[in-house]
Design a protein around this motif. Structure first.
Motif, PDB file in Angstrom:
ATOM      1  N   ALA A 115      22.512   6.114  61.869  1.00  0.00           N
ATOM      2  CA  ALA A 115      21.000   6.151  61.833  1.00  0.00           C
ATOM      3  C   ALA A 115      20.652   5.701  60.353  1.00  0.00           C
ATOM      4  CB  ALA A 115      20.408   7.571  62.259  1.00  0.00           C
ATOM      5  N   LEU A 116      21.692   5.534  59.470  1.00  0.00           N
ATOM      6  CA  LEU A 116      21.419   5.194  58.067  1.00  0.00           C
ATOM      7  C   LEU A 116      21.342   3.632  58.287  1.00  0.00           C
ATOM      8  CD1 LEU A 116      24.181   7.305  56.529  1.00  0.00           C
ATOM      9  CD2 LEU A 116      21.763   7.762  56.574  1.00  0.00           C
ATOM     10  N   PRO A 117      20.886   3.042  56.984  1.00  0.00           N
ATOM     11  CA  PRO A 117      20.858   1.388  56.994  1.00  0.00           C
ATOM     12  C   PRO A 117      22.279   1.088  57.015  1.00  0.00           C
ATOM     13  CG  PRO A 117      19.404   2.290  55.179  1.00  0.00           C
ATOM     14  CD  PRO A 117      20.192   3.653  55.582  1.00  0.00           C
ATOM     15  N   ALA A 118      22.744   0.107  57.992  1.00  0.00           N
ATOM     16  CA  ALA A 118      24.137  -0.206  58.262  1.00  0.00           C
ATOM     17  C   ALA A 118      24.503  -1.276  57.130  1.00  0.00           C
ATOM     18  CB  ALA A 118      24.040  -0.699  59.629  1.00  0.00           C
ATOM     19  N   CYS A 119      25.602  -1.201  57.030  1.00  0.00           N
ATOM     20  CA  CYS A 119      26.236  -2.204  56.109  1.00  0.00           C
ATOM     21  C   CYS A 119      27.209  -3.553  56.792  1.00  0.00           C
ATOM     22  CB  CYS A 119      26.989  -1.668  54.931  1.00  0.00           C
ATOM     23  SG  CYS A 119      28.154  -2.626  53.910  1.00  0.00           S
ATOM     24  N   GLU A 120      26.682  -4.606  57.070  1.00  0.00           N
ATOM     25  CA  GLU A 120      27.247  -5.606  57.842  1.00  0.00           C
ATOM     26  C   GLU A 120      28.454  -5.801  57.153  1.00  0.00           C
ATOM     27  OE1 GLU A 120      27.980  -8.238  60.791  1.00  0.00           O
ATOM     28  OE2 GLU A 120      26.618  -6.447  60.852  1.00  0.00           O
ATOM     29  N   ASP A 121      28.511  -6.092  55.861  1.00  0.00           N
ATOM     30  CA  ASP A 121      29.839  -6.540  55.213  1.00  0.00           C
ATOM     31  C   ASP A 121      30.660  -5.397  55.294  1.00  0.00           C
ATOM     32  OD1 ASP A 121      28.487  -8.844  54.354  1.00  0.00           O
ATOM     33  OD2 ASP A 121      28.033  -7.860  52.083  1.00  0.00           O
ATOM     34  N   CYS A 122      30.340  -4.118  55.288  1.00  0.00           N
ATOM     35  CA  CYS A 122      31.384  -3.126  55.437  1.00  0.00           C
ATOM     36  C   CYS A 122      31.977  -3.237  57.080  1.00  0.00           C
ATOM     37  CB  CYS A 122      30.760  -1.630  55.281  1.00  0.00           C
ATOM     38  SG  CYS A 122      30.161  -1.363  53.423  1.00  0.00           S
ATOM     39  N   LEU A 123      31.309  -3.393  57.846  1.00  0.00           N
ATOM     40  CA  LEU A 123      31.828  -3.635  58.866  1.00  0.00           C
ATOM     41  C   LEU A 123      32.818  -4.899  59.292  1.00  0.00           C
ATOM     42  CD1 LEU A 123      31.604  -2.993  62.318  1.00  0.00           C
ATOM     43  CD2 LEU A 123      29.795  -4.648  62.374  1.00  0.00           C
ATOM     44  N   ARG A 124      32.216  -5.827  58.653  1.00  0.00           N
ATOM     45  CA  ARG A 124      33.175  -7.194  58.763  1.00  0.00           C
ATOM     46  C   ARG A 124      34.461  -6.998  58.006  1.00  0.00           C
ATOM     47  NH1 ARG A 124      30.719 -11.948  60.433  1.00  0.00           N
ATOM     48  NH2 ARG A 124      32.048 -12.856  59.270  1.00  0.00           N
ATOM     49  N   ARG A 125      34.332  -6.275  56.954  1.00  0.00           N
ATOM     50  CA  ARG A 125      35.743  -5.846  56.193  1.00  0.00           C
ATOM     51  C   ARG A 125      36.523  -5.096  56.826  1.00  0.00           C
ATOM     52  NH1 ARG A 125      37.976  -6.419  50.870  1.00  0.00           N
ATOM     53  NH2 ARG A 125      39.544  -4.985  50.698  1.00  0.00           N
ATOM     54  N   PHE A 126      35.958  -4.117  57.498  1.00  0.00           N
ATOM     55  CA  PHE A 126      36.722  -2.951  58.277  1.00  0.00           C
ATOM     56  C   PHE A 126      37.430  -3.722  59.584  1.00  0.00           C
ATOM     57  CE2 PHE A 126      37.380  -0.020  61.961  1.00  0.00           C
ATOM     58  CZ  PHE A 126      37.774   1.015  61.332  1.00  0.00           C
ATOM     59  N   LEU A 127      36.696  -4.526  60.353  1.00  0.00           N
ATOM     60  CA  LEU A 127      37.225  -5.344  61.467  1.00  0.00           C
ATOM     61  C   LEU A 127      38.077  -6.258  61.026  1.00  0.00           C
ATOM     62  CD1 LEU A 127      33.852  -5.749  63.503  1.00  0.00           C
ATOM     63  CD2 LEU A 127      35.768  -4.236  63.747  1.00  0.00           C
ATOM     64  N   ARG A 128      38.053  -6.968  59.959  1.00  0.00           N
ATOM     65  CA  ARG A 128      39.142  -7.980  59.730  1.00  0.00           C
ATOM     66  C   ARG A 128      40.336  -7.250  59.073  1.00  0.00           C
ATOM     67  NH1 ARG A 128      38.504 -13.102  58.056  1.00  0.00           N
ATOM     68  NH2 ARG A 128      36.216 -13.012  57.390  1.00  0.00           N
ATOM     69  N   THR A 129      40.332  -6.213  58.456  1.00  0.00           N
ATOM     70  CA  THR A 129      41.232  -5.631  58.030  1.00  0.00           C
ATOM     71  C   THR A 129      42.008  -4.900  59.365  1.00  0.00           C
ATOM     72  OG1 THR A 129      40.655  -4.700  56.096  1.00  0.00           O
ATOM     73  CG2 THR A 129      42.607  -3.583  56.595  1.00  0.00           C
ATOM     74  N   TYR A 130      41.209  -4.323  60.362  1.00  0.00           N
ATOM     75  CA  TYR A 130      41.858  -3.755  61.718  1.00  0.00           C
ATOM     76  C   TYR A 130      42.557  -4.902  62.229  1.00  0.00           C
ATOM     77  CZ  TYR A 130      41.883  -2.542  66.273  1.00  0.00           C
ATOM     78  OH  TYR A 130      42.349  -1.917  67.725  1.00  0.00           O
TER      79      TYR A 130
END
Length: 357
Positions: free
Chosen positions: A258-273
């Motif tokens: 529900a917080l402001p989402a961080c798109e860069d964080c999602l992309r970093r997470f998914l790339r590492t995953y």
């Protein structure tokens, strides 16, 4: 390159006091006995409130909807004791309860389990602090890498035999809908009737299956509070809903906020995953966009599953019935608001189901 999170070594067949590979207690003398563990579960079972736990010498921990959970020390071993309530069987079969917790403990992905039965779990208590939603969106790429690596490694584990079958998402939805059909009075004002709910579930499933999402050994409740950080190490916890499931469900749930989402964080997470999971072309932008689309597609399904859970909850926790009804309506509305994400056209390169682990 991403450095994997340091972990304890996987358990051997007779590690001290832990479960063996077939789920039976180790026959080597350890810090706890079966009798010790059963007495601990009995003692927790006798506690009806946090004050009772404290009076009995336990440390009350976060109390989930389905379990009584507390900390204790026995024979020098710091423990977490989880006593199941009847609510746990709303979504699970008795033979599968605890199986993924045991496997995760053996592999080093989760806490070591000393005792597992249909009554509950006794496991080691890990040092560190649980994460929260802000941790996934505040730009801490080092932490995101650690969590992504831990999740990818968990997803590569084999599904326990007792958990084999269709994805847990649909199994749990089916079981919860069985309860609602038998108790139609559970459907509150603000939600549609049973026929409409059934139709929405069928449409969502059909829309998802057109994309052939990847099935892995899923966590099933992969929210930030089910990750513990201790310095440069992260460990996953609470595998109760684990089993064959869509990886996108886990990936979405840990980033849903529900917080402001961080798109860069999602992309970093998914790339590492993707790199840790050994995905083909993991470094390419095309592959990253595909995984991001797959992840976002599961947002409405995380809301749908939650709506049905809260819909059934008054049967098990009557004292909070109005709260559960309000939450069911809220989650249903969020499902309605996001279900368009399932309607995006599948890729044109055909649909080929990859076998799960």
């Amino acid at each position: 390159p991403v450095r994997p999170s340091p972990r304890r070594p996987p358990l051997g067949p007779n590690s001290q006091g832990a479960m063996t590979a077939d789920g039976s207690p180790s026959d080597v003398g350890g810090p706890l006995t079966e009798e010790d563990c059963e007495k601990l579960l009995d003692a927790v079972d006798a506690c009806s409130a946090e004050q009772d736990m404290e009076a009995a010498g336990f440390d009350p921990l976060t109390v989930g909807f389905a379990n009584k959970v507390c900390g204790a020390v026995k024979n020098g071993q710091r423990l977490v004791i989880k006593r199941y309530t009847d609510l746990v069987f709303l979504r699970l079969t008795p033979e599968s309860v605890g199986a993924v917790d045991v496997l995760a403990g053996q592999s080093g992905a989760g806490p070591r389990v000393f005792h597992s039965s249909v009554r509950g779990l006794v496991m080691e208590r890990l040092p560190g602090e649980t994460l929260g939603e802000p941790n996934m969106h505040n730009g801490d790429f080092e932490l995101l890498d650690l969590v992504a690596v831990a999740l990818a490694d968990f997803h590569r584990l084999p599904v326990p035999e007792v958990c084999q079958g269709e994805p847990m998402l649909w199994r749990t939805i089916d079981k919860m809908m069985e309860v609602v059909r038998k108790n139609p009075e559970l459907v509150p004002e603000g939600m549609p009737g049973l026929d409409t709910i059934d139709a929405a579930i069928g449409e969502a499933r059909a829309a998802l299956e057109r994309h052939c999402p990847k099935v892995v050994l899923g966590h099933g409740d992969f929210k930030p509070s089910n990750v513990i950080r201790d310095g440069g190490r992260v460990t996953l916890i609470d595998f109760e809903l684990g089993g064959p499931n869509y990886r996108g469900f886990d990936l979405m749930k840990v980033f849903r906020t529900a917080l402001p989402a961080c798109e860069d964080c999602l992309r970093r997470f998914l790339r590492t995953y993707a790199r840790q999971a050994g995905e083909d072309g993991a470094a390419s932008e095309e592959a990253l966009e595909g995984l991001a689309d797959e992840t976002r597609r599961f947002e409405p399904l995380t809301w749908l599953e939650a709506a049905l859970f809260f819909l059934t909850l008054p049967l098990f926790k009557a004292a909070g019935s109005q709260r559960w009804r309000d939450l069911a309506v809220d989650r249903w509305n969020k499902f309605e608001e996001t279900k368009h994400l399932l309607a995006k056209r599948p890729a044109e390169n055909g649909c080929r189901r990859e076998p799960g682990p």
